[in-house]
Design an enzyme around this catalytic site. Structure first.
Site, PDB file in Angstrom:
ATOM      1  N   SER A 135       0.861  -1.192   0.000  1.00 35.94           N
ATOM      2  CA  SER A 135       0.000   0.000   0.000  1.00 35.94           C
ATOM      3  C   SER A 135       0.891   1.234   0.000  1.00 35.94           C
ATOM      4  O   SER A 135       2.087   1.135   0.314  1.00 35.94           O
ATOM      5  CB  SER A 135      -0.836   0.004   1.287  1.00 35.94           C
ATOM      6  OG  SER A 135      -1.487   1.235   1.474  1.00 35.94           O
ATOM      7  N   TYR A 148      -1.938   0.255  10.892  1.00 29.79           N
ATOM      8  CA  TYR A 148      -1.930  -0.201   9.497  1.00 29.79           C
ATOM      9  C   TYR A 148      -0.604   0.126   8.815  1.00 29.79           C
ATOM     10  O   TYR A 148      -0.024  -0.726   8.140  1.00 29.79           O
ATOM     11  CB  TYR A 148      -3.101   0.446   8.749  1.00 29.79           C
ATOM     12  CG  TYR A 148      -3.271  -0.034   7.321  1.00 29.79           C
ATOM     13  CD1 TYR A 148      -3.446  -1.392   7.027  1.00 29.79           C
ATOM     14  CD2 TYR A 148      -3.274   0.869   6.247  1.00 29.79           C
ATOM     15  CE1 TYR A 148      -3.621  -1.828   5.714  1.00 29.79           C
ATOM     16  CE2 TYR A 148      -3.453   0.438   4.938  1.00 29.79           C
ATOM     17  CZ  TYR A 148      -3.623  -0.918   4.672  1.00 29.79           C
ATOM     18  OH  TYR A 148      -3.787  -1.343   3.373  1.00 29.79           O
TER      19      TYR A 148
HETATM   20  P1  NAP Z   1     -11.247  -6.228   0.650  1.00 30.09           P
HETATM   21  O1  NAP Z   1     -12.286  -6.118  -0.415  1.00 30.09           O
HETATM   22  O2  NAP Z   1     -11.664  -6.036   2.078  1.00 30.09           O
HETATM   23  O3  NAP Z   1     -10.487  -7.616   0.467  1.00 30.09           O
HETATM   24  C1  NAP Z   1      -9.672  -8.167   1.476  1.00 30.09           C
HETATM   25  C2  NAP Z   1      -9.512  -9.632   1.198  1.00 30.09           C
HETATM   26  O4  NAP Z   1      -8.638 -10.194   2.208  1.00 30.09           O
HETATM   27  C3  NAP Z   1     -10.825 -10.394   1.270  1.00 30.09           C
HETATM   28  O5  NAP Z   1     -10.925 -11.276   0.171  1.00 30.09           O
HETATM   29  C4  NAP Z   1     -10.723 -11.170   2.579  1.00 30.09           C
HETATM   30  O6  NAP Z   1     -11.347 -12.446   2.428  1.00 30.09           O
HETATM   31  C5  NAP Z   1      -9.210 -11.364   2.689  1.00 30.09           C
HETATM   32  N1  NAP Z   1      -8.803 -11.659   4.058  1.00 30.09           N
HETATM   33  C6  NAP Z   1      -8.908 -10.867   5.154  1.00 30.09           C
HETATM   34  N2  NAP Z   1      -8.465 -11.538   6.245  1.00 30.09           N
HETATM   35  C7  NAP Z   1      -8.100 -12.775   5.812  1.00 30.09           C
HETATM   36  C8  NAP Z   1      -7.596 -13.928   6.463  1.00 30.09           C
HETATM   37  N3  NAP Z   1      -7.377 -13.955   7.789  1.00 30.09           N
HETATM   38  N4  NAP Z   1      -7.321 -15.035   5.724  1.00 30.09           N
HETATM   39  C9  NAP Z   1      -7.556 -15.023   4.378  1.00 30.09           C
HETATM   40  N5  NAP Z   1      -8.033 -13.967   3.707  1.00 30.09           N
HETATM   41  C10 NAP Z   1      -8.313 -12.853   4.427  1.00 30.09           C
HETATM   42  O7  NAP Z   1     -10.099  -5.113   0.420  1.00 30.09           O
HETATM   43  P2  NAP Z   1      -9.039  -4.882  -0.762  1.00 30.09           P
HETATM   44  O8  NAP Z   1      -8.944  -3.420  -0.914  1.00 30.09           O
HETATM   45  O9  NAP Z   1      -9.336  -5.707  -1.943  1.00 30.09           O
HETATM   46  O10 NAP Z   1      -7.701  -5.375  -0.045  1.00 30.09           O
HETATM   47  C11 NAP Z   1      -6.767  -6.242  -0.664  1.00 30.09           C
HETATM   48  C12 NAP Z   1      -5.357  -5.817  -0.248  1.00 30.09           C
HETATM   49  O11 NAP Z   1      -5.085  -4.521  -0.786  1.00 30.09           O
HETATM   50  C13 NAP Z   1      -5.126  -5.710   1.258  1.00 30.09           C
HETATM   51  O12 NAP Z   1      -3.854  -6.259   1.570  1.00 30.09           O
HETATM   52  C14 NAP Z   1      -5.138  -4.214   1.509  1.00 30.09           C
HETATM   53  O13 NAP Z   1      -4.385  -3.860   2.652  1.00 30.09           O
HETATM   54  C15 NAP Z   1      -4.518  -3.715   0.222  1.00 30.09           C
HETATM   55  N6  NAP Z   1      -4.770  -2.317  -0.135  1.00 30.09           N
HETATM   56  C16 NAP Z   1      -6.046  -1.827  -0.249  1.00 30.09           C
HETATM   57  C17 NAP Z   1      -6.231  -0.485  -0.584  1.00 30.09           C
HETATM   58  C18 NAP Z   1      -7.603   0.125  -0.718  1.00 30.09           C
HETATM   59  O14 NAP Z   1      -7.724   1.360  -0.721  1.00 30.09           O
HETATM   60  N7  NAP Z   1      -8.657  -0.654  -0.863  1.00 30.09           N
HETATM   61  C19 NAP Z   1      -5.131   0.339  -0.790  1.00 30.09           C
HETATM   62  C20 NAP Z   1      -3.858  -0.200  -0.676  1.00 30.09           C
HETATM   63  C21 NAP Z   1      -3.687  -1.520  -0.349  1.00 30.09           C
HETATM   64  P3  NAP Z   1     -12.211 -13.186   3.559  1.00 30.09           P
HETATM   65  O15 NAP Z   1     -12.821 -12.121   4.443  1.00 30.09           O
HETATM   66  O16 NAP Z   1     -13.226 -13.953   2.754  1.00 30.09           O
HETATM   67  O17 NAP Z   1     -11.245 -14.079   4.248  1.00 30.09           O
END
Ligand code: NAP
Length: 248
Positions: A135, A148
């Site tokens: 991120s 975070y």
């Molecule tokens: P999201 O829609 O909330 O997706 C998060 C994913 O992580 C879900 O599929 C969830 O699946 C999974 N997850 C959470 N805890 C888990 C666990 N204990 N075991 C296995 N899977 C788990 O959010 P996203 O934005 O797509 O996030 C994906 C990545 O991008 C993350 O690492 C986040 O920090 C990063 N990111 C996001 C942003 C943003 O603005 N959205 C920006 C920079 C980086 P389940 O709940 O089904 O397990």
């Protein structure tokens, strides 16, 4: 049970929503058999059915779950360490230890566990590729975000260390560092509070999960001697983790 396939294999953690789900579709479109890991298998199974992939239960915070997940995967060419997220926004003074533990267990130790479990298969493929979704929070700190930002910095340190430790091995390492992407991320961070989550993206056009997935698809599809080390992508209206232009 191990599932056999004649397509190259891509493994994605956190593939039930957001960036992980979009990346599953992107890599399937590029000819991969995608293994989708997540806790909410009712969601990942639907995506797997659409893309002729395989959904497996995975909780990256649980050692046994990671072992069973890796044991079911026959080979691996690509690993996308994507499972992660944030919980809460509090100053260091008011830090919630449970929130910190969740963020470190999921983003940092989760990435460690899955990477170690799949490393032998990635190396054996002769052309492995580890993508880690960190991120802009891995590059900057911001007020009320230390839980975070510290977890994302640590996750990035782990990933960047592998770039040196695996030098000379047939394996590429790409760090993807997105800014604002509209997914379930903010809903998870604010415990389902939709008003708070909507405010994060108000007045600007955030990235979509598909925007990030396309970049991952591009990195994966370069010739194997080309390593895209770090890719930072943000919406046009975002200059840094804390500075964005919002139209009222
Ligand atoms: P999201 O829609 O909330 O997706 C998060 C994913 O992580 C879900 O599929 C969830 O699946 C999974 N997850 C959470 N805890 C888990 C666990 N204990 N075991 C296995 N899977 C788990 O959010 P996203 O934005 O797509 O996030 C994906 C990545 O991008 C993350 O690492 C986040 O920090 C990063 N990111 C996001 C942003 C943003 O603005 N959205 C920006 C920079 C980086 P389940 O709940 O089904 O397990």
């Amino acid at each position: 049970m191990t599932i056999s396939t004649d397509r190259p294999v891509a493994v994605i953690t956190g593939a039930s929503s957001g960036i992980g789900a979009a990346t599953a579709r992107e890599l399937a479109g590029r000819g991969f058999h995608v293994f989708l890991g997540a806790r909410r298998t009712e969601l990942s199974e639907k995506i797997a059915a659409e893309i002729d992939g395989t959904a497996l239960p995975l909780d990256v915070t649980d050692v046994d779950s990671v072992s069973a997940f890796a044991a079911a995967i026959p080979t691996a060419r690509v690993l996308v360490n994507n499972a992660g997220g944030a919980k809460g926004m509090a100053s260091v003074r008011d830090a919630d230890e449970e929130h910190w533990r969740w963020m470190w267990e999921t983003n940092v130790l989760g990435t460690l566990r899955v990477t170690r479990a799949l490393l032998p298969a990635l190396l054996a493929s002769g052309d492995g590729h580890i993508i880690t979704v960190t991120s802009v929070a891995a590059l900057e700190t911001y007020d009320n975000g230390a839980g975070y930002t510290s977890a994302k910095h640590a996750q990035a340190a782990l990933h960047r260390t592998l770039r040196g430790e695996l030098l000379g091995e047939p394996i590429r390492l790409t760090e993807i560092a997105p800014g604002l992407v509209e997914t379930e991320f903010s809903l998870v961070r604010f415990d389902g509070d939709e008003d708070k989550a909507d405010k994060v993206y108000a007045g600007l056009t955030p990235l979509t999960a598909g925007d990030v997935a396309e970049v991952i698809g591009f990195a994966v599809s370069r010739p194997s001697h080309v390593n895209l080390d770090t890719i930072v992508l943000k919406p046009r209206d975002q200059a840094s983790a804390t500075r964005a232009f919002r139209r009222s």
